[in-house]
Design a protein around this motif. Structure first.
Motif, PDB file in Angstrom:
ATOM      1  N   CYS A  63       0.687  -4.196  -6.605  1.00 55.31           N
ATOM      2  CA  CYS A  63       0.180  -4.832  -7.818  1.00 55.31           C
ATOM      3  C   CYS A  63      -0.002  -3.769  -8.904  1.00 55.31           C
ATOM      4  O   CYS A  63      -0.540  -2.694  -8.645  1.00 55.31           O
ATOM      5  CB  CYS A  63      -1.146  -5.510  -7.507  1.00 55.31           C
ATOM      6  N   TRP A  65      -1.975  -3.980 -11.340  1.00 54.61           N
ATOM      7  CA  TRP A  65      -3.363  -3.982 -11.805  1.00 54.61           C
ATOM      8  C   TRP A  65      -4.276  -3.240 -10.835  1.00 54.61           C
ATOM      9  O   TRP A  65      -4.989  -2.327 -11.212  1.00 54.61           O
ATOM     10  CB  TRP A  65      -3.884  -5.412 -11.962  1.00 54.61           C
ATOM     11  N   CYS A  66      -4.261  -3.651  -9.575  1.00 51.74           N
ATOM     12  CA  CYS A  66      -5.231  -3.088  -8.634  1.00 51.74           C
ATOM     13  C   CYS A  66      -4.577  -2.177  -7.591  1.00 51.74           C
ATOM     14  O   CYS A  66      -5.259  -1.604  -6.762  1.00 51.74           O
ATOM     15  CB  CYS A  66      -5.996  -4.212  -7.919  1.00 51.74           C
ATOM     16  N   CYS A  77      -1.274 -11.719  -7.890  1.00 55.63           N
ATOM     17  CA  CYS A  77      -1.747 -10.799  -6.864  1.00 55.63           C
ATOM     18  C   CYS A  77      -2.776 -11.484  -5.961  1.00 55.63           C
ATOM     19  O   CYS A  77      -3.725 -12.084  -6.455  1.00 55.63           O
ATOM     20  CB  CYS A  77      -2.380  -9.588  -7.548  1.00 55.63           C
ATOM     21  N   CYS A  80      -6.416  -9.322  -6.559  1.00 53.96           N
ATOM     22  CA  CYS A  80      -7.202  -9.430  -7.791  1.00 53.96           C
ATOM     23  C   CYS A  80      -6.924 -10.714  -8.558  1.00 53.96           C
ATOM     24  O   CYS A  80      -7.632 -11.035  -9.495  1.00 53.96           O
ATOM     25  CB  CYS A  80      -6.979  -8.205  -8.677  1.00 53.96           C
TER      26      CYS A  80
HETATM   27 ZN   LIG Z   1      -3.931  -6.950  -8.007  1.00 53.95          ZN
END
Ligand SMILES: [Zn+2]
Length: 89
Positions: A63, A65-66, A77, A80
Motif C-alpha cells: 500500500c 499509504w501505510c 487497502c 488502512c
Molecule cells: Zn494502506
C-alpha cells in the motif's frame, strides 16, 4: 467449524504447488508421484478482505499509504482502507 490454516506445499521434483489446509505434524504426499511435499509458506487469510488471491509474494503489493501488504486484485487497502495508487505496468 474452525477455520484451518492454508499452507502452500510444493513437490520438490515436479515443482508442482498445492494449497491445502494442512495440519501440523502430518506428512502430505503428491498424488501422482507419491513424493513428500515440502511446506513453502503459510497462506494468511485476512478476514475482512474481498480478495480471492492467496497471500503469496507474487500476488501481493504494498500500500502506498501505510506500506502494508495487500492483494493485487484489491483497489482499497485492507489495512488502512484507503484507495491504493494504480499498479505500475
Ligand atoms: Zn494502506
Amino acid at each position: 467449524m474452525p477455520v484451518r490454516q492454508l499452507y502452500r506445499l510444493r513437490a520438490p521434483r515436479t515443482g508442482r504447488e498445492v494449497l491445502i489446509p494442512a495440519e501440523p505434524g502430518k506428512v502430505y504426499v503428491d498424488e501422482d508421484t507419491g513424493e513428500p511435499l515440502e511446506v513453502v509458506g503459510k497462506v494468511l487469510p485476512l478476514a475482512p478482505s474481498n480478495s480471492s488471491l492467496p497471500w503469496a509474494v507474487d500476488t501481493l503489493r504494498f500500500c502506498n499509504w501505510c506500506d502494508q501488504p495487500a492483494q493485487k486484485d484489491l483497489n482499497d487497502c485492507p489495512t488502512c482502507g484507503r484507495r491504493m495508487a494504480a499498479l505500475p505496468r
